[in-house]
Scaffold this active site. Structure first.
Site, short mmCIF file in Angstrom:
data_model
loop_
_atom_site.label_atom_id
_atom_site.label_comp_id
_atom_site.label_asym_id
_atom_site.label_seq_id
_atom_site.Cartn_x
_atom_site.Cartn_y
_atom_site.Cartn_z
N ASP A 1 -1.54 6.34 12.26
CA ASP A 1 -0.88 5.53 11.23
C ASP A 1 0.42 6.25 10.85
O ASP A 1 0.39 7.29 10.20
CB ASP A 1 -1.82 5.41 10.02
CG ASP A 1 -1.18 4.68 8.83
OD1 ASP A 1 0.05 4.49 8.82
OD2 ASP A 1 -1.93 4.31 7.91
N HIS B 1 1.88 5.00 6.50
CA HIS B 1 1.44 5.59 5.23
C HIS B 1 1.68 7.10 5.21
O HIS B 1 1.86 7.71 6.26
CB HIS B 1 -0.04 5.26 4.99
CG HIS B 1 -0.29 3.79 4.84
ND1 HIS B 1 -0.79 3.00 5.86
CD2 HIS B 1 -0.07 2.96 3.81
CE1 HIS B 1 -0.87 1.74 5.45
NE2 HIS B 1 -0.44 1.69 4.21
N SER C 1 0.81 -1.21 0.00
CA SER C 1 0.00 0.00 0.00
C SER C 1 0.85 1.27 0.00
O SER C 1 0.39 2.33 -0.41
CB SER C 1 -0.94 0.00 1.21
OG SER C 1 -0.21 -0.25 2.39
#
Ligand SMILES: *[C@@H]1O[C@H](CO)[C@@H](O)[C@H](O)[C@H]1NC(C)=O
Ligand SMILES: *[C@@H]1O[C@H](CO)[C@@H](O)[C@H](O)[C@H]1NC(C)=O
Ligand SMILES: *[C@@H]1O[C@H](CO)[C@@H](O)[C@H](O)[C@H]1NC(C)=O
Ligand SMILES: *[C@@H]1O[C@H](CO)[C@@H](O)[C@H](O)[C@H]1NC(C)=O
Ligand SMILES: *[C@@H]1O[C@H](CO)[C@@H](O)[C@H](O)[C@H]1NC(C)=O
Ligand SMILES: *[C@@H]1O[C@H](CO)[C@@H](O)[C@H](O)[C@H]1NC(C)=O
Ligand SMILES: *[C@@H]1O[C@H](CO)[C@@H](O)[C@H](O)[C@H]1NC(C)=O
Ligand SMILES: *[C@@H]1O[C@H](CO)[C@@H](O)[C@H](O)[C@H]1NC(C)=O
Ligand SMILES: *[C@@H]1O[C@H](CO)[C@@H](O)[C@H](O)[C@H]1NC(C)=O
Length: 414
Positions: free
Chosen positions: A385, A388, A144
């Site tokens: 997070d 990312h 990702s």
């Protein structure tokens, strides 16, 4: 040499639970994107590319010098040229990366320019990139994090293409952006371990019970054959525990491997695939080094006890390196690439990204496909997070560097 014990510390310090939930989140995104596309893929018929209308010449000053190391430098404040696009100007951004829209109070992270020490990054010109990619395919392969780089690249070029001359398809495990007039495509292929694994399915896989087939790559490789520019990346999915379940040799015989051993075997499988499938005269291969995580604020702010949440400025300390980057994995990458008998260009973005503790999605992203609730947001220690990245943001710089390499090797047409 990095000692084994320090390696273990590094791997263990990647906070398994946070990592697992965030990886699930990344996975969910792929699912949701697929649902959103609701099966109504638009396949457009190509018209003949319209001649050389946009042909361009690479000027000598466009080409980075052979000796310039693009990866050594510093982040400079630049709110004049950056960001290169905005959340609103790019319809292809997924919710996971649009931090401002998701409530991030500051946009400072969008205003930094990477300045290499000994040369200038060429100005990103979407039309030049499209011309370089004329009748070609550029494919990003990985997890990702790599998907965000793909999305960044699409956003960097898409505004230069008029409505009706571009298309975006989601065909799991791929996403494909096409610039019709150029017959150029920018693609993404989901393969979090590069080699095959039980996490390859876009919708049905497990983070907790991962199983990697260290010597299997043919199924993926079919989709990579003949692609003109391949950009590989794989890191964070390996870094969940010091050991990982995998098969190698005898199918069906599952063993626990040290992650470093497993990673080396997987890259060897990949290297063998490259050697027997890549034609270096017409194809180009890049490898992105690891994208760092910023899970522990005490690493850059001694005495603190948080993570990347609330960070608004890059780290200033030269050569700062946190535990989010495994030097042992880096060694393995270098080792494998040195032995390869085809050229793979390493995009060594680890150090420059290490400075960017301010640029992660933090609590302004998604978890399990949904934006964080107010309660979750107020608990950044459990919900931020720090893997990312927001877009526009750091992955744009990775693409500017990729662009610089493509530009340098582009041959002017006569
Ligand atoms: C599919 O998506 C399109 C565009 O996003 C939308 O107009 C259409 O109503 C959707 N169809 C279904 C069946 O959901
Ligand atoms: C750009 O940054 C400078 C220096 O911090 C600041 O004075 C100026 O107001 C900023 N401009 C914009 C448009 O944000
Ligand atoms: C369009 O691009 C594809 C993929 O790179 C290539 O195979 C094909 O030959 C191109 N078409 C033309 C007309 O050049
Ligand atoms: C999901 O994958 C598992 C293991 O590969 C398999 O046993 C199961 O049947 C799959 N479920 C669906 C709904 O495809
Ligand atoms: C490997 O799989 C076994 C059986 O499912 C499990 O008990 C073990 O915890 C797994 N090991 C790792 C490192 O995940
Ligand atoms: C795996 O790592 C452990 C602990 O670091 C080490 O003792 C062991 O020798 C390693 N095993 C292999 C097969 O490399
Ligand atoms: C976040 O930063 C602001 C401004 O620097 C500060 O007032 C606030 O206490 C910080 N919040 C946390 C949870 O660290
Ligand atoms: C990437 O750069 C770092 C220095 O920032 C260096 O230590 C490392 O060996 C490089 N990695 C590769 C694969 O060349
Ligand atoms: C790799 O690239 C370098 C410089 O462009 C060239 O000198 C060398 O011959 C290439 N090696 C292989 C194996 O193609």
């Amino acid at each position: 040499m990095v000692m084994q014990s320090s390696l273990d510390r590094r791997i263990q310090s990647l906070f398994p639970l946070a990592l697992a939930s965030i990886l699930v989140l990344g996975t969910m995104q792929l699912i949701l994107d697929n649902l959103k596309s609701n099966g109504s893929y638009v396949f457009q018929i190509y018209s003949e590319p319209k001649g050389n209308r946009n042909a361009f010449f690479v000027l000598p000053e466009d080409r980075i010098e052979e000796g310039c190391n693009l990866f050594e430098g510093e982040w400079k404040w630049d709110n004049v040229s950056y960001p290169l696009y905005t959340e609103d100007s790019c319809p292809y951004l997924v919710k996971q990366t649009t931090c401002l829209r998701n409530g991030r109070p500051d946009s400072l992270y969008q205003n930094w320019r990477w300045q290499p020490n000994s040369c200038q990054l060429p100005h990103f010109d979407p039309l030049k990139l499209l011309d370089i990619l004329r009748n070609k395919r550029l494919m990003f392969i990985g997890d990702s994090v790599q998907r965000a780089q793909f999305e960044s690249m699409v956003c960097l070029v898409q505004s230069a293409i008029p409505e009706g001359e571009k298309s975006f398809h989601r065909i799991p495990p791929t996403k494909i952006f096409k610039a019709e007039e150029y017959n150029a495509s920018i693609e993404y292929y989901w393969a979090p371990f590069i080699v095959e694994s039980n996490s390859d399915h876009a919708t049905n896989h497990t983070v907790l019970r991962r199983l990697v087939n260290l010597d299997a790559i043919a199924k993926h490789g079919k989709s990579w054959e003949g692609v003109d520019v391949l950009v590989f990346e794989s890191y964070v999915w390996w870094m969940f525990k010091p050991q990982i379940n995998a098969t190698s040799g005898t199918p069906g015989i599952v063993q626990e491997y040290n992650v470093t051993t497993a990673y080396r075997l997987a890259l060897e499988t990949w290297a063998n695939w490259l050697e027997s499938n890549i034609n270096p005269l017409v194809q180009r291969v890049f490898f992105m080094t690891m994208s760092p995580t910023h899970l522990w604020s005490w690493e850059w702010k001694p005495g603190s006890n948080g993570n990347c949440f609330n960070e608004t400025h890059p780290i200033q300390e030269a050569s700062y390196l946190g535990t989010g980057s495994s030097l042992t994995i880096m060694e393995i990458v270098r080792d494998i690439l040195q032995k390869l008998n085809i050229n793979v260009t390493v995009l060594n973005i680890t150090q420059l990204s290490e400075y960017r503790k301010d640029a992660h999605t933090s609590v302004y992203g998604e978890r399990k496909g949904k934006l964080l609730t107010k309660e979750q947001r107020s608990d950044p220690n459990n919900f931020a997070d720090c893997i990312h990245w927001c877009l526009p943001g750091v992955p744009d710089t990775w693409n500017e560097i990729l662009y610089a390499y493509l530009l340098r090797s582009h041959k002017n047409r006569l």
